[in-house]
Every structure is written in C-alpha cells, then in structure tokens.
Design an enzyme around this catalytic site. Sequence first.
Site, PDB file in Angstrom:
ATOM      1  N   THR A  42      37.549  34.274  33.059  1.00 29.26           N
ATOM      2  CA  THR A  42      36.246  34.027  32.452  1.00 29.26           C
ATOM      3  C   THR A  42      35.286  35.107  32.944  1.00 29.26           C
ATOM      4  O   THR A  42      35.456  35.644  34.043  1.00 29.26           O
ATOM      5  CB  THR A  42      35.709  32.623  32.798  1.00 29.26           C
ATOM      6  OG1 THR A  42      35.653  32.469  34.223  1.00 29.26           O
ATOM      7  CG2 THR A  42      36.598  31.530  32.213  1.00 29.26           C
ATOM      8  N   VAL A  44      31.815  35.571  33.843  1.00 32.74           N
ATOM      9  CA  VAL A  44      30.928  35.538  35.014  1.00 32.74           C
ATOM     10  C   VAL A  44      31.757  35.501  36.294  1.00 32.74           C
ATOM     11  O   VAL A  44      31.458  36.196  37.277  1.00 32.74           O
ATOM     12  CB  VAL A  44      29.960  34.337  34.949  1.00 32.74           C
ATOM     13  CG1 VAL A  44      29.093  34.279  36.209  1.00 32.74           C
ATOM     14  CG2 VAL A  44      29.070  34.425  33.714  1.00 32.74           C
ATOM     15  N   CYS A  45      32.811  34.693  36.302  1.00 30.44           N
ATOM     16  CA  CYS A  45      33.669  34.585  37.481  1.00 30.44           C
ATOM     17  C   CYS A  45      34.308  35.929  37.831  1.00 30.44           C
ATOM     18  O   CYS A  45      34.477  36.264  39.010  1.00 30.44           O
ATOM     19  CB  CYS A  45      34.753  33.541  37.247  1.00 30.44           C
ATOM     20  SG  CYS A  45      34.125  31.904  36.876  1.00 30.44           S
ATOM     21  N   THR A  46      34.639  36.695  36.814  1.00 27.64           N
ATOM     22  CA  THR A  46      35.239  38.013  37.048  1.00 27.64           C
ATOM     23  C   THR A  46      34.267  38.911  37.807  1.00 27.64           C
ATOM     24  O   THR A  46      34.657  39.607  38.752  1.00 27.64           O
ATOM     25  CB  THR A  46      35.635  38.649  35.701  1.00 27.64           C
ATOM     26  OG1 THR A  46      36.629  37.832  35.080  1.00 27.64           O
ATOM     27  CG2 THR A  46      36.186  40.060  35.895  1.00 27.64           C
ATOM     28  N   MET A  49      33.991  37.566  41.543  1.00 27.79           N
ATOM     29  CA  MET A  49      35.145  37.931  42.367  1.00 27.79           C
ATOM     30  C   MET A  49      35.107  39.412  42.700  1.00 27.79           C
ATOM     31  O   MET A  49      35.386  39.828  43.830  1.00 27.79           O
ATOM     32  CB  MET A  49      36.446  37.594  41.626  1.00 27.79           C
ATOM     33  CG  MET A  49      36.792  36.138  41.655  1.00 27.79           C
ATOM     34  SD  MET A  49      37.232  35.586  43.317  1.00 27.79           S
ATOM     35  CE  MET A  49      37.073  33.821  43.109  1.00 27.79           C
TER      36      MET A  49
END
Length: 210
Positions: A42, A44-46, A49
């Site tokens: 996804t 935003v999560c990328t 991280m």
Amino acid sequence: MSLRIGDTAPNFTIATTDGEIDFHQWSKGSWVFFFSHPADYTPVCTTEMGRTAQLADEFAKRGVKPLGLSTDTVDEHNGWIKDVNRTQSTDVKFPIVADKERHVAELYGMIHPNESATATVRTVFIIDPEHKIRLTMTYPMTVGRNFNEILRVIDALQATDRDPIACPADWEPGKEVIIRPTVSDEEAKQHFPQGWTAHTSYLRTTKLKD
C-alpha cells in the site's frame, strides 16, 4: 487491552522477516520504535517503511531498534520490501512482525474497529531499555507519520532521563529546556552551573551544556 505510558510493554514471541523473535530478549538494553502499518503493498505504508530504513543511522546513534508490524505474512513482507527498497531508494534491514493471527495487534490495541476490523492503524510505541512504554501515538490510515517528530520525542525522552528537566512546546535539541519545579534553586545550582532564567516562580529555563 489498553496500554498506557509507564506500563511494561507486553512480551511476545512471533515470526518476523528476521526470523522468530522473543520481543523482550530482542529489545533488551535498547530503545524500540515499535510501529504498525495497515497493509503491505500500500502506498503510504511504503513511504513509511522506506523512511524508517533511510533513518537507520539516526535510530542507531540514539540506541533505538525499529520494529514494524502488520497482519501480513513473512512471505508478503519479504516480497513487499523489494518494492520499498526500489521505490524509496533504500535498504530495509529492520525486522517486520508477521501478525497474521492479529495476536500482537490485539495485545497492543492496534486494531481500531471503527477504522478497520482486520487491519492495524498506524500506531507508535516508544519503549525504553527497561521495556517501559514511554510514548504512544496513533495515526489514521490515510496520514503518514512525521518522522522528525518521532526522532524529536526520542531525543526529548532521553534528555529528560539524563537531567531533571522537562521539554517545552516545540522543543528541539539545542534549545532551552525547563528545570523541573521539584528541583530547588540550591539543587539547580549543582545540576545547572551555567545558570538559568526565572520567568516565574515555577518556570525556569536553561540551555543544557554540550
């Protein structure tokens, strides 16, 4: 379970991208930036991280271990990390918990049913070397975390552990700090020979010595 500042962070043993870990054993003697994300693959999560990986040296110099978590599997994490590394020009080396059964997410209150019944919201726990929870933050799924703030609060917590001080609004390293009201002027002379400014009977500010 509602976890509060000052509570002992619950222990758990679980699979991660670096193999199985016993959380208290893995984190022993270190600060931890423990954070959940809604799902692999996804957008935003990328970015989050990737930003965590880009800041590896900043976390390391503060004695902090990052630990991610979502309800995806280890295989899904490992496949997604390739995308993170490529799109964010970085190299993810910290472990990501594979909490498929949502055991840790439930233990740490990372599932907010009105947001999602299955995916974790963007929860942050800053945990000290004694396994004590020192700070919590929760972001909605659509808003990425501010990593400058995460580093700032770690700096503030570590500064207030070293000296009998508090950090004012918008404090950043190098700015003035507040001498705690519980510290008498006589005690302050011992701790702060550089002196201070008394704004009121309860507000005294000083700059920490380098």
